[in-house]
Each structure stands twice: as structure tokens, then as C-alpha cells.
Design an enzyme around this catalytic site. Structure first.
Site, PDB file in Angstrom:
ATOM      1  N   LYS A 146      49.521  35.071  53.122  1.00  0.00           N
ATOM      2  CA  LYS A 146      50.069  36.424  53.134  1.00  0.00           C
ATOM      3  C   LYS A 146      49.287  37.311  54.084  1.00  0.00           C
ATOM      4  O   LYS A 146      48.054  37.303  53.999  1.00  0.00           O
ATOM      5  CB  LYS A 146      49.986  36.989  51.714  1.00  0.00           C
ATOM      6  N   LYS A 192      44.888  35.583  51.598  1.00  0.00           N
ATOM      7  CA  LYS A 192      45.472  36.922  51.664  1.00  0.00           C
ATOM      8  C   LYS A 192      44.589  37.797  52.549  1.00  0.00           C
ATOM      9  O   LYS A 192      43.406  37.965  52.274  1.00  0.00           O
ATOM     10  CB  LYS A 192      45.574  37.512  50.253  1.00  0.00           C
TER      11      LYS A 192
HETATM   12  C1  PBG Z   1      48.059  43.676  45.446  1.00  0.00           C
HETATM   13  C2  PBG Z   1      49.237  43.348  46.276  1.00  0.00           C
HETATM   14  C3  PBG Z   1      49.575  43.923  47.511  1.00  0.00           C
HETATM   15  C4  PBG Z   1      50.762  43.319  47.917  1.00  0.00           C
HETATM   16  C5  PBG Z   1      51.116  42.410  46.934  1.00  0.00           C
HETATM   17  N1  PBG Z   1      50.147  42.438  45.931  1.00  0.00           N
HETATM   18  C6  PBG Z   1      48.971  45.031  48.279  1.00  0.00           C
HETATM   19  C7  PBG Z   1      47.558  45.067  48.611  1.00  0.00           C
HETATM   20  O1  PBG Z   1      46.851  44.065  48.620  1.00  0.00           O
HETATM   21  O2  PBG Z   1      47.127  46.194  48.881  1.00  0.00           O
HETATM   22  C8  PBG Z   1      51.484  43.621  49.186  1.00  0.00           C
HETATM   23  C9  PBG Z   1      52.881  43.130  49.288  1.00  0.00           C
HETATM   24  C10 PBG Z   1      53.674  43.735  50.386  1.00  0.00           C
HETATM   25  O3  PBG Z   1      53.147  44.397  51.304  1.00  0.00           O
HETATM   26  O4  PBG Z   1      54.902  43.543  50.361  1.00  0.00           O
HETATM   27  N2  PBG Z   1      48.386  43.791  44.093  1.00  0.00           N
END
Ligand code: PBG
Length: 331
Positions: A253, A200
Site C-alpha cells: 500500500k 505500508k
Molecule cells: C490507517 C489507514 C490509512 C489508510 C488506511 N488505513 C491512512 C493512514 O495511514 O494515514 C489509507 C487508505 C486510503 O488512503 O485510501 N488506519
């Protein structure tokens, strides 16, 4: 007539029937997971301004939405919760009557066969908006890895107790998959899979999500725990570690700018791979379509096919309902 030999690639492109016969990548509704946001209250349905077509819903309406999602054939939803109140410890994440726990119970009650996946993270629940506990130091702040693990494990267990089918840690603390696996096993949930957000990135593509989830960090950013998007080898290491720690499904991601990582993960690892077509990817398409600059239907199909062609087995997307409708429409 040219005298040199010509290789006739176009023979297999002559009409749609032939093209359909030789198509290498096809989408099916089972590929998709639909992301949903749940908020406190009753009868609440607010559109997220930067995510047109995405609504934050209270539990009562969310359940109806889940019925529709299931009717459309989409097998799973991924839930994000916005709590009544936030605190430094993110206690709303692991409260037995927290927003997600209530939502999961209500969904499983009405749509038992829909797979409910819960996001395991603290950022929507902490007053500071970070994904773990924050410790102040003389040089600023630090997100405390080890102290966060126990809270993540508690969050996952409380979600499983509420009836979650799969838990999905997205916090990027080191060792969290093992901590969660151990806690689930000790609490009688050895049958609950973990889908880890393994690679991520610290990405600007999450902007609209943070509006929807009210989870933007109040100070600093997430670069000390989410990955530097420049790193391919490190991404593979993150995935390998999560698998070693017990992840059943691993995620890359965002998706669209990271197809190389999806493809490499597909070659290297034998577990199912999920890709998250994140909020910013959705917003870009919606914005361009609204201006009349892109054909939304065609671009969505092309993007999702590309993510699958790269090697994703599962695609988390806010377009899931639209694609499901298209897949069930007579062609
Ligand atoms: C964190 C989380 C995020 C997303 C999913 N889980 C945001 C982040 O890391 O700030 C992003 C998903 C998206 O942009 O659609 N709980």
C-alpha cells in the site's frame, strides 16, 4: 515489400475476439474489496469532498450499501469507523459497542455472506491522530510500540466478537501481527484470518482518506512507523516478518506507484497478496476525469488491470462497485 523478415506480432491483435483469446490478465469481481466509512447517527450519507462518489454513512444506510455491494458480486468490504468521540487511548477502537463493532453486527445480520474486513488501527480513534499510543519525551513525542500492541490485539478481538470475517492491521507497529494472532487464538478466533498491511508506506496518497476518516495526525507525521517509500529490500523484509508472525494475506500500500513491490512480493512469497488502490489514486482519476482530461472508465480499467498484472490477488479500491457493474454488463 521489405526484404528483411518481419515478426508478425499484430496477427494476434487483429480483432477483439482474437485479442480476448490471448489476453493474459483479466479482472473478475472476486478480485475486489470495497472500502467503506461508517459514522455515528441515523440516516447520514455525506459525500467526501475529495473522494467524489464515496460516502460516509451511518450504520442503517451502510447496511443497505452492503446489500448492494453484495448483489453486485463484490465479495468483501473493508470498514473504517469514525467514532462519536476520541481520546488519547483510542478507546473507541476496542469498545464492544464501538462504531465498527455496531456496524459489523448490523452487516452480518443482514448480509451474512458478505465478508466483512475490519481495519485494526487507532488513528481514527485517538485525539492526537497517531496509530498508536503517544508518549511525550524531552525531544518531542514518540509512538510507543509495545504499549500499543495490547490495544491493537483488543481491537482485533472485539471486532472478531462482533462478527468480523478478517481483521486487517494497518498501524505498522512491530510485532502486531503476532500479538493479534495470539490474542485471537486465545479468545477462540483461531479461524479468523489476518490481512496485514505489511508494506505500508508513509505516503502522501492517503490525503483524501484522512479527510474522510478524520484521522490526520494533530502533530508530527507517521514517518517513524510507516515505511520510507524509497525502500524495496526493507519492504520485502516487512512482508516476510508479517508472514512469519502469522499473516494470512499481506498487503502492499499504496498500489499504483508500488507495482514493483507487488511484483517482487508475488515472486518471493506464496501467500495471497492484496494491493490497496488508495484514496489519492482514486482522487487523481476523479479530478482529471472531471476536468475532461482523462476517460475515467478506461483509465480505471487500465489501472486495476496493471495492479493485477503486477501480481495482486486482491485489490482494495473505491472503484469496486463501478468495476463490478461493468463486469456484469453485457459486452
Ligand atoms: C490507517 C489507514 C490509512 C489508510 C488506511 N488505513 C491512512 C493512514 O495511514 O494515514 C489509507 C487508505 C486510503 O488512503 O485510501 N488506519
Amino acid at each position: 515489400m521489405p526484404v528483411f523478415p518481419i515478426v508478425r506480432m499484430r496477427r494476434l491483435r487483429r480483432n477483439e475476439t482474437i485479442r480476448r483469446m490471448v489476453r493474459e490478465t483479466t479482472l473478475t469481481v472476486s478480485d475486489f474489496i470495497y472500502g467503506l466509512f461508517v459514522v455515528p447517527g441515523k440516516g447520514v450519507r455525506q459525500e467526501v469532498s475529495s473522494l467524489p462518489g464515496v460516502f460516509r454513512m451511518s450504520v442503517d444506510l451502510l447496511v443497505e450499501e452492503c446489500e448492494e455491494v453484495y448483489q453486485l458480486g463484490v465479495p468483501a468490504v473493508l470498514l473504517f469507523g469514525i467514532p462519536e468521540s476520541k481520546d488519547e487511548m483510542g478507546s473507541g477502537a476496542y469498545a464492544s459497542d464501538g462504531i465498527i463493532q455496531r456496524a459489523v453486527r448490523a452487516i452480518k445480520d443482514r448480509v451474512p455472506d458478505l465478508a466483512v474486513i475490519t481495519d485494526v488501527c487507532l488513528c481514527e480513534y485517538t485525539s492526537h491522530g497517531h496509530c498508536g499510543l503517544v508518549k511525550m519525551t524531552d525531544r518531542g513525542f514518540e509512538v510507543d510500540n509495545d504499549a500499543t500492541l495490547e490495544l491493537l490485539a483488543r481491537t482485533a478481538v472485539s471486532q472478531a466478537e462482533a462478527g468480523a470475517d478478517i481483521v486487517a492491521p494497518s498501524d505498522m507497529m512491530d510485532g502486531r501481527v503476532r500479538a493479534i494472532r495470539q490474542a485471537l487464538d486465545q479468545s477462540g478466533f483461531s479461524h479468523i484470518p489476518i490481512m496485514s498491511y505489511a508494506a505500508k508506506m508513509a505516503s502522501a496518497f492517503y490525503g483524501p482518506f484522512r479527510e474522510a476518516a478524520e484521522s490526520a495526525p494533530q502533530f508530527g507525521d507517521r514517518t517513524s512507523y510507516q515505511m520510507d517509500f524509497s525502500n524495496r529490500r526493507q519492504a520485502m523484509r516487512e512482508i516476510a516478518l508479517d508472514i512469519e508472525e502469522g499473516a494470512d494475506i499481506v498487503m502492499v500500500k499504496p498500489a499504483l506507484a508500488y507495482l514493483d513491490l507487488i511484483a517482487e512480493a508475488r515472486r518471493r512469497f506464496d501467500v495471497p497478496i492484496a494491493a490497496y488502490n488508495v484514496s489519492g489514486e482514486y482522487a487523481m482519476v476523479k479530478a482529471a476525469a472531471k476536468l475532461g482530461w482523462l476517460d475515467e472508465d478506461r483509465i480505471v480499467w487500465e489501472i486495476l488491470t496493471a495492479i493485477k498484472r503486477a501480481g495482486a490477488d486482491l485489490i482494495i479500491t473505491y472503484f469496486a462497485k463501478d468495476v463490478a457493474r461493468k463486469l456484469s454488463a453485457p459486452s
